[in-house]
Scaffold this active site. Structure first.
Site, PDB file in Angstrom:
ATOM      1  N   CYS A  69       0.706  -1.213   0.044  1.00 24.53           N
ATOM      2  CA  CYS A  69       0.122   0.003   0.058  1.00 24.53           C
ATOM      3  C   CYS A  69       0.914   1.413  -0.031  1.00 24.53           C
ATOM      4  O   CYS A  69       1.860   1.174   0.783  1.00 24.53           O
ATOM      5  CB  CYS A  69      -0.863   0.012   1.248  1.00 24.53           C
ATOM      6  SG  CYS A  69      -1.273   1.634   2.109  1.00 24.53           S
ATOM      7  N   GLU A  70       0.363   2.269  -0.928  1.00 25.76           N
ATOM      8  CA  GLU A  70       1.391   3.150  -0.895  1.00 25.76           C
ATOM      9  C   GLU A  70       1.029   4.334   0.058  1.00 25.76           C
ATOM     10  O   GLU A  70       1.849   5.312   0.320  1.00 25.76           O
ATOM     11  CB  GLU A  70       1.252   4.091  -2.185  1.00 25.76           C
ATOM     12  CG  GLU A  70      -0.001   4.551  -2.748  1.00 25.76           C
ATOM     13  CD  GLU A  70      -0.160   5.320  -4.087  1.00 25.76           C
ATOM     14  OE1 GLU A  70       0.407   4.773  -4.930  1.00 25.76           O
ATOM     15  OE2 GLU A  70      -0.824   6.177  -4.321  1.00 25.76           O
ATOM     16  N   HIS A  71       0.221   4.211   0.880  1.00 25.61           N
ATOM     17  CA  HIS A  71      -0.194   5.108   1.999  1.00 25.61           C
ATOM     18  C   HIS A  71       0.553   4.636   3.245  1.00 25.61           C
ATOM     19  O   HIS A  71       0.607   5.535   4.029  1.00 25.61           O
ATOM     20  CB  HIS A  71      -1.820   5.018   2.155  1.00 25.61           C
ATOM     21  CG  HIS A  71      -2.343   5.684   0.820  1.00 25.61           C
ATOM     22  ND1 HIS A  71      -3.896   5.112   0.597  1.00 25.61           N
ATOM     23  CD2 HIS A  71      -2.140   6.465   0.146  1.00 25.61           C
ATOM     24  CE1 HIS A  71      -4.102   5.880  -0.628  1.00 25.61           C
ATOM     25  NE2 HIS A  71      -3.362   6.677  -0.770  1.00 25.61           N
ATOM     26  N   HIS A  72       0.646   3.388   3.574  1.00 23.91           N
ATOM     27  CA  HIS A  72       1.218   2.792   4.854  1.00 23.91           C
ATOM     28  C   HIS A  72       2.480   2.045   4.799  1.00 23.91           C
ATOM     29  O   HIS A  72       3.141   1.575   5.275  1.00 23.91           O
ATOM     30  CB  HIS A  72       0.110   2.271   5.613  1.00 23.91           C
ATOM     31  CG  HIS A  72      -1.159   2.884   5.842  1.00 23.91           C
ATOM     32  ND1 HIS A  72      -2.233   3.046   5.158  1.00 23.91           N
ATOM     33  CD2 HIS A  72      -1.283   3.848   6.808  1.00 23.91           C
ATOM     34  CE1 HIS A  72      -3.201   3.884   5.444  1.00 23.91           C
ATOM     35  NE2 HIS A  72      -2.754   4.228   6.604  1.00 23.91           N
ATOM     36  N   GLN A  82      -5.042  -0.646  -4.803  1.00 20.69           N
ATOM     37  CA  GLN A  82      -5.568  -1.514  -5.529  1.00 20.69           C
ATOM     38  C   GLN A  82      -6.351  -1.066  -6.714  1.00 20.69           C
ATOM     39  O   GLN A  82      -6.037  -1.926  -7.765  1.00 20.69           O
ATOM     40  CB  GLN A  82      -6.519  -2.233  -4.744  1.00 20.69           C
ATOM     41  CG  GLN A  82      -6.937  -3.640  -5.457  1.00 20.69           C
ATOM     42  CD  GLN A  82      -7.775  -4.355  -4.314  1.00 20.69           C
ATOM     43  OE1 GLN A  82      -7.606  -4.602  -3.006  1.00 20.69           O
ATOM     44  NE2 GLN A  82      -8.790  -5.207  -4.813  1.00 20.69           N
ATOM     45  N   HIS A 125      -5.945  -6.137   3.010  1.00 17.75           N
ATOM     46  CA  HIS A 125      -4.813  -5.007   3.124  1.00 17.75           C
ATOM     47  C   HIS A 125      -4.352  -4.906   4.570  1.00 17.75           C
ATOM     48  O   HIS A 125      -5.167  -4.650   5.682  1.00 17.75           O
ATOM     49  CB  HIS A 125      -5.556  -3.601   2.599  1.00 17.75           C
ATOM     50  CG  HIS A 125      -5.805  -3.493   1.307  1.00 17.75           C
ATOM     51  ND1 HIS A 125      -5.154  -2.312   0.546  1.00 17.75           N
ATOM     52  CD2 HIS A 125      -6.537  -4.177   0.536  1.00 17.75           C
ATOM     53  CE1 HIS A 125      -5.611  -2.551  -0.849  1.00 17.75           C
ATOM     54  NE2 HIS A 125      -6.474  -3.562  -0.730  1.00 17.75           N
ATOM     55  N   CYS A 161      -2.820  -2.714   6.088  1.00 17.01           N
ATOM     56  CA  CYS A 161      -3.190  -1.358   6.782  1.00 17.01           C
ATOM     57  C   CYS A 161      -4.536  -1.176   7.480  1.00 17.01           C
ATOM     58  O   CYS A 161      -4.954  -0.312   8.182  1.00 17.01           O
ATOM     59  CB  CYS A 161      -3.015  -0.183   5.918  1.00 17.01           C
ATOM     60  SG  CYS A 161      -3.949  -0.208   4.222  1.00 17.01           S
TER      61      CYS A 161
HETATM   62 ZN   LIG Z   1      -2.931   1.552   3.474  1.00 17.87          ZN
END
Ligand SMILES: [Zn+2]
Length: 213
Positions: free
Chosen positions: A96-99, A137, A165, A167
């Site tokens: 995941c590019e956010h976490h 995704q 995910h 995250c």
């Molecule tokens: Zn994430």
């Protein structure tokens, strides 16, 4: 056999940012260990920064792959085969590019060949080439479908991804059982309800819980 090379616009994934040195990357891991409350000099952690950096080389080797080139070698001697080609249950390992934590699941990829087909393992390698990058995704699903569509120019492409995910399962809302499902349908899969139904029936749940992880 035909080498088909469309515009390379789909491969543009990484800006030409300065790549840090291995030593700089390892120092960053030591910083995160200290941020977590650890002493990076204790024996058990001495080699950890080097291991993490090597793991990153493996997790993110997709940046070095050219998904268009993977599909460039196609076959035209198909004796008029024009039915759906489906590769289902392709293991997806992404981040995941956010976490920066894992996304684990499976992809189902289908296309309706027009003139050319591609070696079936190449579809799985295209999934990996995009999955082994920082992702969301939705974007991953679209990139796989768009690339197959652009390079093979089939009558239709369908990509469905089901994934868990971390995250969402190990932090934040802590919902480990939830899986996310995304799809991108192009050509006949978008326009023809019977084609779409046939594909969805082929990938219909043979597994009790979408994706593992
Ligand atoms: Zn994430």
């Amino acid at each position: 056999m035909n080498i088909h090379t469309p515009a390379a616009k789909l491969t543009k994934a990484q800006p030409d940012a300065e790549k840090p040195s291995r030593a700089e990357a390892e120092a960053a891991v030591r910083t995160l260990l200290m941020w977590a409350g650890e002493d990076p000099e204790r024996e058990g952690l001495l080699d950890t920064p080097a291991r993490v950096v090597r793991s990153y080389e493996e997790f993110f080797n997709g940046y070095a792959e050219d998904p268009i080139a993977l599909l460039a070698r196609t076959f035209e001697e198909i004796d008029g085969y024009d039915e759906m080609v489906v590769l289902r249950d392709i293991r997806v390992e992404s981040h995941c590019e956010h976490h920066m934590v894992p996304i684990i699941g499976r992809a189902h990829v289908a296309y309706l060949p027009d003139v050319r087909v591609v070696g079936i393992s190449k579809l799985a390698r295209v999934v990996d080439a995009y999955a082994h990058r920082f992702q969301i995704q939705e974007k991953l699903t679209a990139q796989i479908a768009n690339t197959i569509n652009e390079v093979l120019q089939p009558r239709g492409v369908a990509v469905v991804i089901e994934a868990n995910h971390q995250c969402m399962s190990t932090r934040g809302v802590h919902k480990p059982g939830a899986s996310m499902v995304t799809s991108r349908m192009l050509g006949a899969f978008r326009d023809d309800p019977s084609t779409r139904r046939e594909f969805l029936a082929m990938i219909a749940h043979r597994h009790p819980s979408g994706a593992e992880g």
